[in-house]
Scaffold this active site. Structure first.
Site, PDB file in Angstrom:
ATOM      1  N   GLU A 437       0.838  -1.215   0.000  1.00 27.36           N
ATOM      2  CA  GLU A 437       0.000   0.000   0.000  1.00 27.36           C
ATOM      3  C   GLU A 437       0.874   1.267   0.000  1.00 27.36           C
ATOM      4  OE1 GLU A 437      -3.276  -0.450  -0.594  1.00 27.36           O
ATOM      5  OE2 GLU A 437      -3.176   1.714  -0.896  1.00 27.36           O
TER       6      GLU A 437
HETATM    7  C1  LIG Z   1       2.150  -9.866   0.502  1.00 26.72           C
HETATM    8  C2  LIG Z   1       1.946  -8.792  -0.500  1.00 26.72           C
HETATM    9  C3  LIG Z   1       0.650  -8.417  -0.838  1.00 26.72           C
HETATM   10  C4  LIG Z   1       0.450  -7.431  -1.804  1.00 26.72           C
HETATM   11  N1  LIG Z   1      -0.839  -7.145  -2.217  1.00 26.72           N
HETATM   12  C5  LIG Z   1      -1.026  -6.346  -3.302  1.00 26.72           C
HETATM   13  C6  LIG Z   1      -2.323  -6.212  -3.899  1.00 26.72           C
HETATM   14  O1  LIG Z   1      -3.314  -6.766  -3.415  1.00 26.72           O
HETATM   15  N2  LIG Z   1      -2.448  -5.477  -5.022  1.00 26.72           N
HETATM   16  C7  LIG Z   1      -1.379  -4.842  -5.591  1.00 26.72           C
HETATM   17  O2  LIG Z   1      -1.565  -4.197  -6.617  1.00 26.72           O
HETATM   18  N3  LIG Z   1      -0.132  -4.950  -5.065  1.00 26.72           N
HETATM   19  C8  LIG Z   1       0.063  -5.697  -3.938  1.00 26.72           C
HETATM   20  N4  LIG Z   1       1.333  -5.835  -3.404  1.00 26.72           N
HETATM   21  C9  LIG Z   1       2.438  -5.141  -4.028  1.00 26.72           C
HETATM   22  C10 LIG Z   1       3.013  -4.017  -3.161  1.00 26.72           C
HETATM   23  O3  LIG Z   1       2.117  -2.953  -3.094  1.00 26.72           O
HETATM   24  C11 LIG Z   1       4.370  -3.630  -3.756  1.00 26.72           C
HETATM   25  O4  LIG Z   1       5.263  -4.663  -3.447  1.00 26.72           O
HETATM   26  C12 LIG Z   1       4.874  -2.312  -3.238  1.00 26.72           C
HETATM   27  O5  LIG Z   1       4.092  -1.256  -3.746  1.00 26.72           O
HETATM   28  C13 LIG Z   1       6.329  -2.060  -3.601  1.00 26.72           C
HETATM   29  O6  LIG Z   1       6.575  -2.283  -4.948  1.00 26.72           O
HETATM   30  P1  LIG Z   1       7.798  -3.229  -5.389  1.00 26.72           P
HETATM   31  O7  LIG Z   1       7.656  -4.501  -4.664  1.00 26.72           O
HETATM   32  O8  LIG Z   1       7.842  -3.276  -6.873  1.00 26.72           O
HETATM   33  O9  LIG Z   1       9.071  -2.511  -4.827  1.00 26.72           O
HETATM   34  P2  LIG Z   1       9.903  -1.363  -5.560  1.00 26.72           P
HETATM   35  O10 LIG Z   1       8.974  -0.337  -6.079  1.00 26.72           O
HETATM   36  O11 LIG Z   1      10.846  -2.005  -6.521  1.00 26.72           O
HETATM   37  O12 LIG Z   1      10.693  -0.742  -4.344  1.00 26.72           O
HETATM   38  C14 LIG Z   1      11.922  -1.277  -3.851  1.00 26.72           C
HETATM   39  C15 LIG Z   1      12.505  -0.306  -2.842  1.00 26.72           C
HETATM   40  O13 LIG Z   1      12.803   0.944  -3.488  1.00 26.72           O
HETATM   41  C16 LIG Z   1      12.148   2.024  -2.840  1.00 26.72           C
HETATM   42  N5  LIG Z   1      11.672   2.986  -3.852  1.00 26.72           N
HETATM   43  C17 LIG Z   1      11.065   2.726  -5.016  1.00 26.72           C
HETATM   44  N6  LIG Z   1      10.745   3.862  -5.658  1.00 26.72           N
HETATM   45  C18 LIG Z   1      11.144   4.876  -4.869  1.00 26.72           C
HETATM   46  C19 LIG Z   1      11.089   6.302  -4.959  1.00 26.72           C
HETATM   47  N7  LIG Z   1      10.503   6.916  -5.992  1.00 26.72           N
HETATM   48  N8  LIG Z   1      11.624   7.030  -3.947  1.00 26.72           N
HETATM   49  C20 LIG Z   1      12.175   6.418  -2.866  1.00 26.72           C
HETATM   50  N9  LIG Z   1      12.249   5.082  -2.725  1.00 26.72           N
HETATM   51  C21 LIG Z   1      11.730   4.322  -3.707  1.00 26.72           C
HETATM   52  C22 LIG Z   1      10.981   1.400  -2.102  1.00 26.72           C
HETATM   53  O14 LIG Z   1      10.589   2.164  -0.979  1.00 26.72           O
HETATM   54  C23 LIG Z   1      11.539   0.034  -1.714  1.00 26.72           C
HETATM   55  O15 LIG Z   1      12.239   0.135  -0.509  1.00 26.72           O
HETATM   56  C24 LIG Z   1       1.561  -6.793  -2.413  1.00 26.72           C
HETATM   57  C25 LIG Z   1       2.849  -7.156  -2.039  1.00 26.72           C
HETATM   58  C26 LIG Z   1       3.055  -8.154  -1.122  1.00 26.72           C
HETATM   59  C27 LIG Z   1       4.459  -8.570  -0.816  1.00 26.72           C
END
Ligand SMILES: Cc1cc2nc3c(=O)[nH]c(=O)nc-3n(C[C@H](O)[C@H](O)[C@H](O)COP(=O)(O)OP(=O)(O)OC[C@H]3O[C@@H](n4cnc5c(N)ncnc54)[C@H](O)[C@@H]3O)c2cc1C
Lengths: 503, 62
Positions: A437
């Site tokens: 989220e």
């Molecule tokens: C158990 C689980 C349930 C989930 N449920 C849902 C769901 O129901 N629906 C859905 O759509 N998604 C869902 N998600 C996805 C979740 O919302 C994403 O994993 C999350 O938004 C982070 O995206 P990412 O994993 O691609 O990480 P990334 O975006 O690759 O981030 C990696 C790191 O980089 C940092 N970062 C990235 N961009 C920036 C920036 N611009 N500035 C500073 N720091 C940054 C982040 O804070 C993080 O620490 C779920 C994930 C999990 C693990």
């Protein structure tokens, strides 16, 4: 050791004193929310949470979810518990009575949800996701979409999902590539979504996916995203279930925690394309998502508070029971609760839980005022304050959830590291909340960029003025011990003002 | 926390009681002021130190 005692008196206290229930229950539509009704609702929810959901929590952790073909089996007991949850009407608590909801304030619904998450966070995610779908369709659905889906989602007979994330699009949702192509009066959706909570399961007869996708002629980035409703089973005009749609779960993730919640890789349109209908207008998808963002982020911050409460309860029970060493001023070995370091830990847990609950419920009460107050200026001020506090509720609440659960493991000593006591599960479960989220890093960007710089500190100024009023009240009350509280609060609020000015 | 302590104190005075639930609210608020709120001064110093040293090491330096 008692598994879970819902803190209903604490909740009612915060609802009345911090959420200002007497004000909320004067809002149009919320007249029935009297302190007596609220206490009765919390008692009943507490019984369901402690009696039905909490015993399933370790079962969910041990068994996890299983993908069989394209069907997902929830852990033993989850589907039955969900059906009872729906039957009793718990899913409908905050929603519009026109669609079968119970129309209670978010302030109260928030406390009720805290019970679900504390009892069983994996279970609590199902209604949490459905809530997002209800909000989106209530605010932006066409008359047809409302007629087809809302009643069933409000009751919980069907559940909802949010499909944003893709392998190349997490924090940067604008990078998503799932495609939607016009096809007569609907659209065909093709693409892959990952990490979809409750994307497939056996607890409800239909699942309504809300999916972000891109039209072929859409502008690049965040401005070219549209929102679609994609039901697992197509729904006939008379409400009966029709053909299976071209969407399925192709993989479940093996995770650190929330094993009872299926985290699905979803394939849309492996054959002819999944049938979806547009919500709102084309290319407006991300803007629409923002309408449910505040409540969704509040709900995740609340999960942090809930897990912290649950873990702290276990720590207290263990600290009373475990005999080890002689505490200061005592002459025989006794329970570890007599050691000052353990006491400091238990007090820190308690303080963080209570503060987190107060901030979360307070923010929920501002959302109620922002939606229902008769006076436009009052609505606007409440809205601005809620917008400011949401990233704080989400990130601070979830960080405290992890910290408090971690402290609980420490209080258990070696037994905390051993899975049998169940305390480690809370730490593993709590760890997702700072990630999904919008990661807490993204919350920080929201707080500084949108909520402080863009509004030039106006909402923050309002909040600081309220804190100053509390300082004056503390000075006036003259109670012993409150003076020290006033001094520390004054020092912190001054620092806060200086830091905001620096930003 | 301060507002909860104030509310607890008001309720204690109104009811002329010593309900341990309410006195615990005041004790917990005092603990918060002593043991948690002072974290803010460290955090404020970190924020206002700015990002220079955060970004100083080039990516290749990691
Ligand atoms: C158990 C689980 C349930 C989930 N449920 C849902 C769901 O129901 N629906 C859905 O759509 N998604 C869902 N998600 C996805 C979740 O919302 C994403 O994993 C999350 O938004 C982070 O995206 P990412 O994993 O691609 O990480 P990334 O975006 O690759 O981030 C990696 C790191 O980089 C940092 N970062 C990235 N961009 C920036 C920036 N611009 N500035 C500073 N720091 C940054 C982040 O804070 C993080 O620490 C779920 C994930 C999990 C693990």
């Amino acid at each position: 050791m008692p598994t879970f005692t819902p803190p209903v008196r604490d909740m009612a206290f915060v609802i009345e004193e911090i959420g200002a229930l007497d004000r909320i229950s004067t809002l149009p539509g919320y007249e029935e929310a009297t302190p007596d009704l609220v206490s009765a609702v919390l008692e009943e929810a507490g019984r369901f949470g402690a009696g039905v959901l909490a015993p399933l929590n370790p079962v969910g952790d041990r068994e996890g979810c299983v993908l069989e073909g394209d069907k997902v089996r929830l852990p033993t007991g989850f589907a039955d518990a969900y059906r009872r949850f729906v039957e009793v009407g718990w899913n409908a608590v905050p929603f519009d009575p026109d669609f079968g909801g119970q129309g209670l304030p978010w302030l109260v619904a928030t406390a009720v949800q805290e019970i679900w998450h504390a009892a069983n966070m994996s279970f609590g995610l199902i209604p949490m996701l459905t809530q997002g779908a209800v909000e989106l369709l209530s605010a932006h659905g066409t008359a047809d979409q409302k007629a087809l889906y809302l009643e069933q989602l409000v009751s919980g007979a069907w559940t909802g999902t949010m499909n944003l994330t893709e392998p190349g699009a997490g924090s940067d949702v604008g990078a998503l590539r799932t495609r939607a192509v016009r096809d007569g009066d609907h659209y065909r959706i093709t693409g892959q979504k990952i990490f979809i909570t409750a994307g497939e399961h056996d607890a409800a007869e239909n699942i309504i996916h809300l999916v972000l996708a891109r039209l072929p002629d859409a502008p690049a980035g965040a401005k070219g995203i549209s929102l679609f409703v994609v039901p697992k089973f197509l729904v006939n005009p008379d409400g009966s279930l029709g053909k299976r749609n071209d969407v399925s779960c192709i993989k479940l993730e093996h995770k650190m925690g929330i094993h009872g919640s299926p985290t699905c890789v979803m394939a849309f349109g492996e054959d002819e394309g999944a049938i979806g209908t547009l919500v709102g207008r084309e290319n407006q998808g991300l803007a629409l998502m923002f309408t449910m963002m505040n409540n969704a982020r509040l709900a995740v911050g609340l999960q942090g508070v809930a897990i912290a409460e649950r873990a702290a309860q276990k720590a207290i029970a263990y600290a009373r029971e475990r005999v080890q060493g002689i505490g200061p001023g005592r002459d025989a070995p006794g329970p570890i609760i007599h050691h000052p370091d353990v006491r400091r830990t238990l007090m820190t847990q308690r303080a963080l839980v209570e503060a987190g609950r107060a901030l979360t419920y307070f923010t929920a009460s501002r959302l109620d005022i922002a939606r229902h107050a008769a006076d436009k200026a009052e609505r606007a001020a409440a809205h601005a304050l809620a917008d400011l506090l949401i990233p704080v509720v989400k990130s601070w609440g979830t960080a405290n959830g992890v910290q408090v659960a971690d402290m609980a493991v420490q209080v258990f000593g070696g037994m905390g590291f051993v899975e049998e006591t169940g305390v480690a599960q809370h730490l593993r479960d709590a760890r997702i909340a700072p990630i999904y989220e919008g990661t807490n890093g993204i919350q920080a960007l929201d707080l500084i960029g949108r909520k402080l710089i863009r509004d030039q500190g106006e909402a923050m100024g309002g909040l600081l003025a309220e804190i100053r009023r509390t300082e004056a009240d503390l000075a006036e009350s003259g109670g012993e011990g409150l003076e020290r509280l006033r001094l520390e609060l004054a020092a912190a609020s001054t620092l806060c003002a200086e830091t905001v000015a620096w930003v | 926390m301060a507002r909860m302590a104030l509310a607890a104190q008001r309720r204690l005075t109104e009811a002329a009681s010593d309900d341990p639930f309410l006195t615990a609210k005041i004790t917990t608020a005092r603990f918060y002021a002593d043991q948690i709120l002072p974290r803010t001064s460290g955090l404020a110093a970190i924020v206002t130190a700015g990002a220079d040293s955060v970004m100083a090491l080039p990516v290749d330096g990691f």
